[in-house]
Scaffold this motif. Sequence first.
Motif, PDB file in Angstrom:
ATOM      1  N   UNK A  75       0.840  -1.204   0.000  1.00 19.03           N
ATOM      2  CA  UNK A  75       0.000   0.000   0.000  1.00 19.03           C
ATOM      3  C   UNK A  75       0.876   1.256   0.000  1.00 19.03           C
ATOM      4  N   UNK A  76       1.920   1.265   0.794  1.00 17.98           N
ATOM      5  CA  UNK A  76       2.832   2.411   0.809  1.00 17.98           C
ATOM      6  C   UNK A  76       3.457   2.624  -0.570  1.00 17.98           C
ATOM      7  N   UNK A  77       3.797   1.524  -1.238  1.00 13.18           N
ATOM      8  CA  UNK A  77       4.299   1.626  -2.613  1.00 13.18           C
ATOM      9  C   UNK A  77       3.242   2.163  -3.558  1.00 13.18           C
ATOM     10  N   UNK A  78       1.996   1.748  -3.361  1.00  8.50           N
ATOM     11  CA  UNK A  78       0.896   2.252  -4.186  1.00  8.50           C
ATOM     12  C   UNK A  78       0.666   3.738  -3.983  1.00  8.50           C
ATOM     13  N   UNK A  79       0.762   4.191  -2.735  1.00 10.28           N
ATOM     14  CA  UNK A  79       0.604   5.618  -2.440  1.00 10.28           C
ATOM     15  C   UNK A  79       1.730   6.410  -3.109  1.00 10.28           C
ATOM     16  N   UNK A  80       2.952   5.907  -3.016  1.00  6.03           N
ATOM     17  CA  UNK A  80       4.077   6.573  -3.677  1.00  6.03           C
ATOM     18  C   UNK A  80       3.843   6.629  -5.184  1.00  6.03           C
ATOM     19  N   UNK A  81       3.326   5.556  -5.747  1.00  2.00           N
ATOM     20  CA  UNK A  81       3.061   5.503  -7.179  1.00  2.00           C
ATOM     21  C   UNK A  81       2.032   6.553  -7.594  1.00  2.00           C
ATOM     22  N   UNK A  82       0.998   6.750  -6.775  1.00  2.39           N
ATOM     23  CA  UNK A  82      -0.028   7.743  -7.078  1.00  2.39           C
ATOM     24  C   UNK A  82       0.590   9.149  -7.138  1.00  2.39           C
ATOM     25  N   UNK A  83       1.529   9.426  -6.245  1.00  4.40           N
ATOM     26  CA  UNK A  83       2.179  10.735  -6.236  1.00  4.40           C
ATOM     27  C   UNK A  83       3.182  10.901  -7.375  1.00  4.40           C
ATOM     28  N   UNK A  84       3.870   9.831  -7.734  1.00  5.11           N
ATOM     29  CA  UNK A  84       4.905   9.915  -8.759  1.00  5.11           C
ATOM     30  C   UNK A  84       4.377   9.844 -10.184  1.00  5.11           C
ATOM     31  N   UNK A  85       3.269   9.148 -10.371  1.00  2.24           N
ATOM     32  CA  UNK A  85       2.743   8.917 -11.710  1.00  2.24           C
ATOM     33  C   UNK A  85       1.285   9.346 -11.764  1.00  2.24           C
ATOM     34  N   UNK A  86       0.993  10.424 -12.441  1.00  3.00           N
ATOM     35  CA  UNK A  86      -0.393  10.889 -12.491  1.00  3.00           C
ATOM     36  C   UNK A  86      -1.272   9.867 -13.214  1.00  3.00           C
ATOM     37  N   UNK A  87      -2.315   9.462 -12.551  1.00  2.00           N
ATOM     38  CA  UNK A  87      -3.273   8.528 -13.148  1.00  2.00           C
ATOM     39  C   UNK A  87      -4.669   9.074 -12.873  1.00  2.00           C
ATOM     40  N   UNK A  88      -5.658   8.569 -13.561  1.00  3.47           N
ATOM     41  CA  UNK A  88      -7.019   9.055 -13.305  1.00  3.47           C
ATOM     42  C   UNK A  88      -7.408   8.835 -11.835  1.00  3.47           C
ATOM     43  N   UNK A  89      -8.180   9.744 -11.314  1.00  4.43           N
ATOM     44  CA  UNK A  89      -8.600   9.667  -9.909  1.00  4.43           C
ATOM     45  C   UNK A  89      -9.330   8.362  -9.623  1.00  4.43           C
ATOM     46  N   UNK A  90     -10.182   7.923 -10.550  1.00  2.00           N
ATOM     47  CA  UNK A  90     -10.944   6.695 -10.320  1.00  2.00           C
ATOM     48  C   UNK A  90      -9.993   5.510 -10.130  1.00  2.00           C
ATOM     49  N   UNK A  91      -8.908   5.478 -10.929  1.00  2.00           N
ATOM     50  CA  UNK A  91      -7.967   4.359 -10.802  1.00  2.00           C
ATOM     51  C   UNK A  91      -7.213   4.434  -9.478  1.00  2.00           C
ATOM     52  N   UNK A  92      -6.763   5.615  -9.113  1.00  3.05           N
ATOM     53  CA  UNK A  92      -6.026   5.778  -7.853  1.00  3.05           C
ATOM     54  C   UNK A  92      -6.888   5.313  -6.675  1.00  3.05           C
ATOM     55  N   UNK A  93      -8.156   5.684  -6.675  1.00  2.71           N
ATOM     56  CA  UNK A  93      -9.044   5.296  -5.573  1.00  2.71           C
ATOM     57  C   UNK A  93      -9.263   3.792  -5.555  1.00  2.71           C
ATOM     58  N   UNK A  94      -9.623   3.224  -6.704  1.00  6.31           N
ATOM     59  CA  UNK A  94      -9.870   1.774  -6.776  1.00  6.31           C
ATOM     60  C   UNK A  94      -8.612   1.003  -6.393  1.00  6.31           C
ATOM     61  N   UNK A  95      -7.476   1.429  -6.907  1.00  8.27           N
ATOM     62  CA  UNK A  95      -6.223   0.735  -6.641  1.00  8.27           C
ATOM     63  C   UNK A  95      -5.887   0.779  -5.148  1.00  8.27           C
ATOM     64  N   UNK A  96      -5.916   1.955  -4.554  1.00  2.70           N
ATOM     65  CA  UNK A  96      -5.524   2.084  -3.145  1.00  2.70           C
ATOM     66  C   UNK A  96      -6.520   1.430  -2.199  1.00  2.70           C
ATOM     67  N   UNK A  97      -7.796   1.447  -2.556  1.00  2.00           N
ATOM     68  CA  UNK A  97      -8.819   0.901  -1.652  1.00  2.00           C
ATOM     69  C   UNK A  97      -8.978  -0.614  -1.793  1.00  2.00           C
TER      70      UNK A  97
END
Length: 137
Positions: free
Chosen positions: A97-119
């Motif tokens: 999860x910490x790696x996923x959070x870092x990925x969200x900050x480093x690589x812009x992706x659609x909000x829907x994907x960031x939410x689904x991925x992290x949750x």
Amino acid sequence: MNTTVKNILAVMIGIIVGSIVNMALISVSGSIIPPPEGADVKTMEGLKAVMHLFEPKHFIFPFLAHALGTFVGAFIAARIAANSKMNYAIGVGIFFLLGGIANVYLLPSPTWFAIVDLVVAYIPMAYLGGKLALRVK
């Protein structure tokens, strides 16, 4: 083997194997769902530059890589751990999860994907991996 050493090894092996699963899926993703025409997805800079061209189908394999990597890593950690097996499975999930959070900050992706991925891809999959490990004898 000492309980503490066994538990540390469980987490380390879970993280390593989970990372291998993750990278294997990411490696084959482009041959199954090709990136947009002319997109350079081999570097972070190239990926950032063409992220706006990605369609929802291009996010299937990254999600599967995150979810299955976490699931397998948590399963292995729980199988190897000497005690508190679910805690070690969730620990692997938190690591990813910490790696996923870092990925969200480093690589812009659609909000829907960031939410689904992290949750969905990390803690729930770690929980399921831990539960399966507890059921398998």
